[in-house]
Design an enzyme around this catalytic site. Sequence first.
Site, PDB file in Angstrom:
ATOM      1  N   ASN A 195       0.853  -1.194   0.000  1.00 28.14           N
ATOM      2  CA  ASN A 195       0.000   0.000   0.000  1.00 28.14           C
ATOM      3  C   ASN A 195       0.883   1.236   0.000  1.00 28.14           C
ATOM      4  O   ASN A 195       1.396   1.639   1.041  1.00 28.14           O
ATOM      5  CB  ASN A 195      -0.902  -0.056   1.241  1.00 28.14           C
ATOM      6  CG  ASN A 195      -1.735   1.194   1.403  1.00 28.14           C
ATOM      7  OD1 ASN A 195      -1.721   2.078   0.545  1.00 28.14           O
ATOM      8  ND2 ASN A 195      -2.459   1.281   2.497  1.00 28.14           N
ATOM      9  N   CYS A 204       0.339   5.815   1.397  1.00 27.95           N
ATOM     10  CA  CYS A 204       0.695   6.537   2.615  1.00 27.95           C
ATOM     11  C   CYS A 204       1.728   7.607   2.281  1.00 27.95           C
ATOM     12  O   CYS A 204       2.524   7.450   1.360  1.00 27.95           O
ATOM     13  CB  CYS A 204       1.250   5.562   3.636  1.00 27.95           C
ATOM     14  SG  CYS A 204       2.259   4.285   2.848  1.00 27.95           S
ATOM     15  N   VAL A 222      -8.021   0.728  -7.327  1.00 28.47           N
ATOM     16  CA  VAL A 222      -7.261   1.798  -6.709  1.00 28.47           C
ATOM     17  C   VAL A 222      -7.567   1.889  -5.214  1.00 28.47           C
ATOM     18  O   VAL A 222      -8.543   1.301  -4.743  1.00 28.47           O
ATOM     19  CB  VAL A 222      -7.617   3.167  -7.346  1.00 28.47           C
ATOM     20  CG1 VAL A 222      -7.028   3.263  -8.744  1.00 28.47           C
ATOM     21  CG2 VAL A 222      -9.117   3.434  -7.351  1.00 28.47           C
ATOM     22  N   ASN A 223      -6.738   2.673  -4.555  1.00 24.14           N
ATOM     23  CA  ASN A 223      -7.033   3.068  -3.193  1.00 24.14           C
ATOM     24  C   ASN A 223      -8.097   4.175  -3.228  1.00 24.14           C
ATOM     25  O   ASN A 223      -8.570   4.542  -4.303  1.00 24.14           O
ATOM     26  CB  ASN A 223      -5.754   3.574  -2.515  1.00 24.14           C
ATOM     27  CG  ASN A 223      -5.720   3.176  -1.051  1.00 24.14           C
ATOM     28  OD1 ASN A 223      -6.710   3.414  -0.341  1.00 24.14           O
ATOM     29  ND2 ASN A 223      -4.640   2.590  -0.591  1.00 24.14           N
ATOM     30  N   THR A 224      -8.464   4.685  -2.083  1.00 27.28           N
ATOM     31  CA  THR A 224      -9.485   5.739  -2.020  1.00 27.28           C
ATOM     32  C   THR A 224      -8.963   7.040  -2.639  1.00 27.28           C
ATOM     33  O   THR A 224      -7.766   7.266  -2.723  1.00 27.28           O
ATOM     34  CB  THR A 224      -9.870   6.005  -0.560  1.00 27.28           C
ATOM     35  OG1 THR A 224      -8.676   6.269   0.181  1.00 27.28           O
ATOM     36  CG2 THR A 224     -10.578   4.816   0.050  1.00 27.28           C
ATOM     37  N   GLY A 230     -15.778   0.940  -5.592  1.00 22.42           N
ATOM     38  CA  GLY A 230     -17.195   1.116  -5.872  1.00 22.42           C
ATOM     39  C   GLY A 230     -17.933  -0.103  -6.382  1.00 22.42           C
ATOM     40  O   GLY A 230     -19.059   0.013  -6.856  1.00 22.42           O
ATOM     41  N   SER A 252     -16.321  -1.120   0.452  1.00 23.38           N
ATOM     42  CA  SER A 252     -17.474  -0.378   0.959  1.00 23.38           C
ATOM     43  C   SER A 252     -18.795  -1.121   0.819  1.00 23.38           C
ATOM     44  O   SER A 252     -19.736  -0.858   1.572  1.00 23.38           O
ATOM     45  CB  SER A 252     -17.593   0.970   0.230  1.00 23.38           C
ATOM     46  OG  SER A 252     -16.391   1.687   0.359  1.00 23.38           O
TER      47      SER A 252
HETATM   48  C1  LIG Z   1     -12.910   1.967   6.191  1.00 21.61           C
HETATM   49  C2  LIG Z   1     -11.867   1.764   5.141  1.00 21.61           C
HETATM   50  C3  LIG Z   1     -10.555   1.461   5.502  1.00 21.61           C
HETATM   51  C4  LIG Z   1      -9.581   1.248   4.546  1.00 21.61           C
HETATM   52  N1  LIG Z   1      -8.314   0.905   4.919  1.00 21.61           N
HETATM   53  C5  LIG Z   1      -7.385   0.614   3.975  1.00 21.61           C
HETATM   54  C6  LIG Z   1      -6.093   0.153   4.330  1.00 21.61           C
HETATM   55  O1  LIG Z   1      -5.773  -0.012   5.494  1.00 21.61           O
HETATM   56  N2  LIG Z   1      -5.205  -0.123   3.332  1.00 21.61           N
HETATM   57  C7  LIG Z   1      -5.527   0.009   2.007  1.00 21.61           C
HETATM   58  O2  LIG Z   1      -4.693  -0.282   1.150  1.00 21.61           O
HETATM   59  N3  LIG Z   1      -6.752   0.438   1.640  1.00 21.61           N
HETATM   60  C8  LIG Z   1      -7.670   0.741   2.589  1.00 21.61           C
HETATM   61  N4  LIG Z   1      -8.933   1.154   2.200  1.00 21.61           N
HETATM   62  C9  LIG Z   1      -9.241   1.280   0.765  1.00 21.61           C
HETATM   63  C10 LIG Z   1      -9.915   0.011   0.249  1.00 21.61           C
HETATM   64  O3  LIG Z   1      -9.061  -1.087   0.327  1.00 21.61           O
HETATM   65  C11 LIG Z   1     -10.350   0.213  -1.212  1.00 21.61           C
HETATM   66  O4  LIG Z   1      -9.193   0.437  -2.011  1.00 21.61           O
HETATM   67  C12 LIG Z   1     -11.283   1.392  -1.387  1.00 21.61           C
HETATM   68  O5  LIG Z   1     -12.170   1.481  -0.295  1.00 21.61           O
HETATM   69  C13 LIG Z   1     -12.090   1.309  -2.678  1.00 21.61           C
HETATM   70  O6  LIG Z   1     -12.908   0.180  -2.724  1.00 21.61           O
HETATM   71  P1  LIG Z   1     -14.469   0.191  -2.294  1.00 21.61           P
HETATM   72  O7  LIG Z   1     -15.109   1.312  -3.047  1.00 21.61           O
HETATM   73  O8  LIG Z   1     -14.965  -1.160  -2.667  1.00 21.61           O
HETATM   74  O9  LIG Z   1     -14.495   0.435  -0.824  1.00 21.61           O
HETATM   75  C14 LIG Z   1      -9.917   1.378   3.176  1.00 21.61           C
HETATM   76  C15 LIG Z   1     -11.227   1.702   2.811  1.00 21.61           C
HETATM   77  C16 LIG Z   1     -12.203   1.900   3.770  1.00 21.61           C
HETATM   78  C17 LIG Z   1     -13.589   2.258   3.338  1.00 21.61           C
END
Ligand SMILES: Cc1cc2nc3c(=O)[nH]c(=O)nc-3n(C[C@H](O)[C@H](O)[C@H](O)COP(=O)(O)O)c2cc1C
Lengths: 241, 241, 307, 307
Positions: free
Chosen positions: D129, D132, D194-196, D247, D269
Site C-alpha cells: 500500500n 501513505c 485503486v485506493n481511495t 465502488g 465499501s
Molecule cells: C474503512 C476503510 C478502511 C480502509 N483501509 C485501507 C487500508 O488499510 N489499506 C488500504 O490499502 N486500503 C484501505 N482502504 C481502501 C480500500 O481497500 C479500497 O481500495 C477502497 O475502499 C475502494 O474500494 P471500495 O469502493 O470497494 O471500498 C480502506 C477503505 C475503507 C472504506
Amino acid sequence: MENERARSLVFDRPLTHAQPGQYLMAWLPEVGEKPFSIAGSDPLKITVVAVGPVSQALCQLKIGERVWVRGPLGSGYQPGGRRHLLVGGGYGAAPLFYLAQTLLARGEEVQVCLGARGQADLMLVSAFESAGCRTRITTDDGSAGEKGLVTQAVQAAIETFSPDTVYACGPVPMLVAVARLCEEKSINCQLSWEALIRCGMGLCGSCELDPEICQQTGVPQGWLTCKDGPVFQKNNQNSLS
Amino acid sequence: MENERARSLVFDRPLTHAQPGQYLMAWLPEVGEKPFSIAGSDPLKITVVAVGPVSQALCQLKIGERVWVRGPLGSGYQPGGRRHLLVGGGYGAAPLFYLAQTLLARGEEVQVCLGARGQADLMLVSAFESAGCRTRITTDDGSAGEKGLVTQAVQAAIETFSPDTVYACGPVPMLVAVARLCEEKSINCQLSWEALIRCGMGLCGSCELDPEICQQTGVPQGWLTCKDGPVFQKNNQNSLS
Amino acid sequence: MTDLSCAFLNLHLKNPTVLASGILGTSPTLLERVARAGAGAVTSKSCGPEPRAGHPNPVCLDWGGGLINAIGLTNPGIEEETRHLTASAQRLRPLGVPLIASIFAPSVEAFAEVARKVSAALPDLIEVNISCPNVGDEFGTPFAGLPETAAAVTAAVKAATDIPISVKLAPNVPVIARIARAVVEAGADAITAVNTMPGMVIDADAGRPVLANKMGGISGPALKPIALRCVAEIARAVKVPIIGTGGITTGRDAAEMIMAGASAVGIGSAAWYRGPEVFDAIVSELAEWMQAAGYSSIEEMRGIAIQ
Amino acid sequence: MTDLSCAFLNLHLKNPTVLASGILGTSPTLLERVARAGAGAVTSKSCGPEPRAGHPNPVCLDWGGGLINAIGLTNPGIEEETRHLTASAQRLRPLGVPLIASIFAPSVEAFAEVARKVSAALPDLIEVNISCPNVGDEFGTPFAGLPETAAAVTAAVKAATDIPISVKLAPNVPVIARIARAVVEAGADAITAVNTMPGMVIDADAGRPVLANKMGGISGPALKPIALRCVAEIARAVKVPIIGTGGITTGRDAAEMIMAGASAVGIGSAAWYRGPEVFDAIVSELAEWMQAAGYSSIEEMRGIAIQ
Ligand SMILES: Cc1cc2nc3c(=O)[nH]c(=O)nc-3n(C[C@H](O)[C@H](O)[C@H](O)COP(=O)(O)O)c2cc1C
Ligand SMILES: Cc1cc2nc3c(=O)[nH]c(=O)nc-3n(C[C@H](O)[C@H](O)[C@H](O)COP(=O)(O)OP(=O)(O)OC[C@H]3O[C@@H](n4cnc5c(N)ncnc54)[C@H](O)[C@@H]3O)c2cc1C
Ligand SMILES: Cc1cc2nc3c(=O)[nH]c(=O)nc-3n(C[C@H](O)[C@H](O)[C@H](O)COP(=O)(O)OP(=O)(O)OC[C@H]3O[C@@H](n4cnc5c(N)ncnc54)[C@H](O)[C@@H]3O)c2cc1C
Ligand SMILES: Cc1cc2nc3c(=O)[nH]c(=O)nc-3n(C[C@H](O)[C@H](O)[C@H](O)COP(=O)(O)O)c2cc1C
Ligand code: FES
Ligand code: FES
C-alpha cells in the site's frame, strides 16, 4: 438529571423506526463522536453518563444546542414470550427502560434487575418503578438495595418470576455471567454488548467481540458489535444445535 | 416499414410519462447516439428515417436486438383548444402521429398537413387517414398530393378548418414559415425544432437555436432545443406583450 | 439583510456564484441568459488556437452519482471566439456581471498566443485551463499534472496579457497544494479548482464504455468532496482567491465550498440537475441558509472549516 | 454452467471477488468470516512497522454518493500482525481462500523491513500500500504519487521477499499508466487499483469537516467510474494482472470492472451497503448476469471494454 452523573437528552425530532437496543452515533464538532443507546424514539432520547470528553460535553449542553446524530444503527432487542426480565448495569438502564415501555404498552410482564457500583451510579430506578415494574437493586458497596453483584438478583428473579426471555445491557463481565446463568436455566437471552465502536458501519473491525468471550457465550466468531449487534440473541430453548 | 427509407422500432417495454413531442437519445455502441422523437410510449416506439450512420444502423436492426435509450428528454406539445392542425415535414410525421392519437382519444378534431420532397419520403399518410384525420399532402416534385410547399396546404387548412392551435415538426425553414403564418392569423402555434443535439442535457450549448431564427419566430434568445424544447409554444392570442 | 456581494480580485460580484467553463458558455446569448438567471459572473467555454468539432456522441451522461463528459473541447478557434467574447462583454457590462474567458492550448507557446489574442475582447479575467494534455510529453501528461508545466504555462500567459488570470487546476494530482504554490509563484492572480476528475462509465450489456471517447471527466455530486478537499488544501497553501468548483448544486453546497476557503463558487453540472435557472435558486438558498445560521457576509464564512 | 473460477498469478480463486484491505481484515476470525461469506481471496488491513491507534472518531461516514474514511491505518505493528496472519493463513487454507497481506511504511527501507517480517506468515501475496505519505518528502507526497518513489518501494519490497507482490496504486495522479509501468518495471507481479480518492466532507451547520482527521478517502459508488478508468489505463499499459477495486457493489459492477481489464475485483465499501455477507450475493449476481449475457468464463469477459 437521571442521577448525579447522568443526563437524558431529548431531541426536537423523532428518529422513526428506532428499536429498543439500537444505537446512534452522536457527534459534537471538535469534541468527538461516540455511540449511545436509543432511550426513546419519538421524540428521540438518549441518556448519557458523564465519564469522559464526549459524554461530559453532551451532559453540559444547553437546551437548544445542536447534537449531530447518525442512526439508528445496529440491531435491537427482539422481544420473545410474555414474561420479560431486564438486567441493567450502568448506562444499560437507559435502553432497557425504553424496552420496558414498549413491553408494558403491549400489556406484558416486566421485571428489572439493576446493578451499580454505588447509589450515585444507579439510574432510572424510580422511572422503572413508577412505570409498574418490579425492580431489584444491587450495589457493589451496599449503598442501595442488596450489596453484591447484579447476577445474584438475576438468579433470584429467574427462580421467582420464571421469565421467558432475559434482556441484558451492561459491562462485559455482567453479560458473560448472565449468559452463563441463562444457559444453565435454558432461558433465551438477548445481550447488548459494548465494544470500541469507531466506524459504526461494519467496516473497520474495531468492534469485533473478543473471540474468547464469543466462545464463552455462544456468540459466533467474528461478530461485529456495531453491525451484527449490539444485541446478540441466544436461543437456549428449542435449540436445534 | 413506414416508407422506403423509414422504419418504426417498437421496444419491448414502455417509457412511462413520455409525452408527444418529447424525444430520447438512442445509442448503438460503436455507431453513435442521436435524438429521436417518441412516436408512442406504451410500448415505446420511434420512427427512424435512414439517412446516415446511426439512423441506418437503427433501421437495419433485427427484432430482439438491443437499443440503449435515455429519456424522455425535453418538453413536449401542450395541447390547447379542441381543433388541432398538425403540420409535418420528413420524420416530423412520427411525433405528430403520436400527438394525433392522443388528441383523437380525447374526442377532439385533428387535421394534418404533410410535406416531403417526393412520394418516397412521405411517412404515415395512411396511418393518419385510417385514424380519422383529414390529411393534406404536398410534395416538392408533385409525385404525391399537391405540388409545392406544405405551407400552402397549411394556409388553406387555416382558412377552412380554423384550428385553435397549430403543431409543427419538420425542417427549420418550414417552421419559420408556419410561425409567420400563425402570427399573421393570430393562431397559437407549437413548433418542434431540430438542432445538433450532443449532450441532450442543457449543458454543452450545441443545440442553441440560431439567434436570427429566434428573432424571426419569437423564440427567446439563448433557447436550448434539447432542454427548453424541442417544442416551443408561441402564444399569438391573448398575448400581453 | 444577508449580503451576498463579494470582491474577487478587482471585480465586484453581486453574489459568489460563477458559471463554470464549458457549460452554456458557447455564445453571447447563452452567457447573457445565465447572467440574467442570477450568476455573479460567467465563464465562457474553453477556447484553443484552432477550431475543434469535439468528439462524436455520446458526449455526456448522468451515471447516477454524477455526470461524465467528453465533449472534446469544441470551440470555434480563438479568432472567432474573440469576436463572440467582445459581443458577450458588451451584453454583460450593463448587467454588472463580469466575463471570464477560458482558454486552453497544446503547448506553452500556444497558451501565450491564445491569451494575447483573447485579451482583445477585454474579458474581466482569463481562466487558464491547464487540464488539457501536453502534446510535448510522451504520456500526454496534462499541464496541470506537474508543478513545472503548470508554472510554465502560467508564466507564459501572465507575460502575454495585462488581464488578471486564474489558473484552473485538475484534481488528479498527488498534492494539489504543490501545484497551487507553483502557479502562484509563477504569477497566477487566482485559482479555479477543480476541473473534472477523469473517469470511465462502462455499460456491461454493451461491453463498452458509454462515451464515444471512452474516458471522460466526472462532475456533479460525486466530485463535491474531492473539490472541497482540493480547495481546502489550496486555501491553506496560498493566499490568492479561489473559484471553488465541483458538485455545487444547492445553496448549502455553496456555503460548504466557501467554508473550505473559496472566494467564489463555480457551478456547472447543477444546470442539468436543476436547469439553467439554477443560479437564482442557489443564490436565494444561500441567502436563506446564511440568515438562519447567523452569517451576514460571505467573508465571514470563508475558510472557517479549515481554521 | 458459468465458471467463475480464475487464476491470479499462481493462485487459484474460486471466484474473482477479493476482500479489499482495511475492511474487516483486522483479525483471523474476521478474515475467516469473510472467506466463509464467499470471497475468492481476502486481504488483511494494512500493517506498518509500529502499532498505531489511528485517528479519533468520527473516522468514517456515508455522505450519500459514497463513503469517506480516515481510520488512520490502525494496526498492531508488524510483529503482532505476523502472528495474526500466521493464524489467519491456517484458518483460510482449508477453505481454499488465498490470503493477501497488506503492508505500508513511512520510508523505502521500512517497507523492505515490513515485507521481510510479514513473509514469515506465508501469505499468498503481499499487497504494498503505497498511498501513505512519504515522510521524507517536504510535501508528504504519497509514494504512489510519483513513478520514482513508487518504483523505489516496489524494488525494495521485491528484494526483501520471495512472495509475489501486488502494488496498490492511488487514483490521484495525472497519468496512472505511468506509475503502473514504473512499478512493473521495478518488479511488481500484480497491481491493485485503486485506493481511495482523497476528499473532505464539510457539515455546513457545524462549519467543520466531519472527520476528526478533516480529510479522508472517498470509496464506494462515487469511486467506481474513477476506478474503472484507472484499471482501463493500467490494463492498456502493462500485462500484469490487476485487482480492480473501487465502488463495486453488485455483480454487474464486477462484470464492468473485469471488462475494464481487471483479473480480480476488490470489494470494500459494499460491506456497508449490503453487509459482510455481500460476497456471496455479488458472486451469484455475477454468475447469473454472465449466464444471461452468454459469457462462460471470467477470461472471456476480461478487458473487452478496452479493445
Ligand atoms: C474503512 C476503510 C478502511 C480502509 N483501509 C485501507 C487500508 O488499510 N489499506 C488500504 O490499502 N486500503 C484501505 N482502504 C481502501 C480500500 O481497500 C479500497 O481500495 C477502497 O475502499 C475502494 O474500494 P471500495 O469502493 O470497494 O471500498 C480502506 C477503505 C475503507 C472504506
Ligand atoms: C452500543 C453502545 C451503546 C452505548 N450507549 C450508551 C448510553 O446510552 N449512554 C452512555 O452514557 N454511554 C453509552 N455508551 C458508552 C459511550 O459510547 C462512551 O463510551 C462513553 O460515553 C464514554 O465516552 P467519552 O468520550 O465521554 O469518554 P472516554 O474518553 O471514551 O472514556 C473516559 C473514561 O471512562 C471509561 N468509561 C467509558 N465508558 C464507561 C462507562 N460506560 N462506565 C464507566 N466508565 C466508562 C473509559 O474507560 C475511560 O477511562 C455506549 C457504548 C456502546 C458501545
Ligand atoms: C429533437 C429531434 C428529434 C428527432 N427525431 C427524429 C425522428 O423521430 N426520426 C428520425 O429519423 N430522425 C429524427 N431526428 C434526426 C436524427 O436525430 C438524426 O439527425 C438523423 O437520424 C441522422 O443521423 P445519422 O447519424 O443517421 O446521420 P448523420 O451523419 O447525422 O446525417 C447524414 C446526412 O443526412 C443529413 N440529415 C440529417 N438528418 C436528416 C433528416 N432528418 N432529413 C434529411 N437529411 C438529414 C445530414 O445533414 C447528413 O448530411 C431528430 C432530431 C432532433 C434534433
Ligand atoms: C459538459 C461539460 C463541459 C465542460 N467543459 C469544460 C471546458 O471546456 N473547460 C473547462 O475548464 N472545464 C470544463 N468543464 C468542467 C467544469 O467547468 C467544472 O470544472 C466541472 O464540471 C466541475 O463542476 P460541476 O460539478 O459544477 O459541474 C466541463 C464540464 C462539463 C460537465
Ligand atoms: S466499529 Fe467499525 S466495524 Fe464496528
Ligand atoms: S445538446 Fe448540449 S445543450 Fe443541448
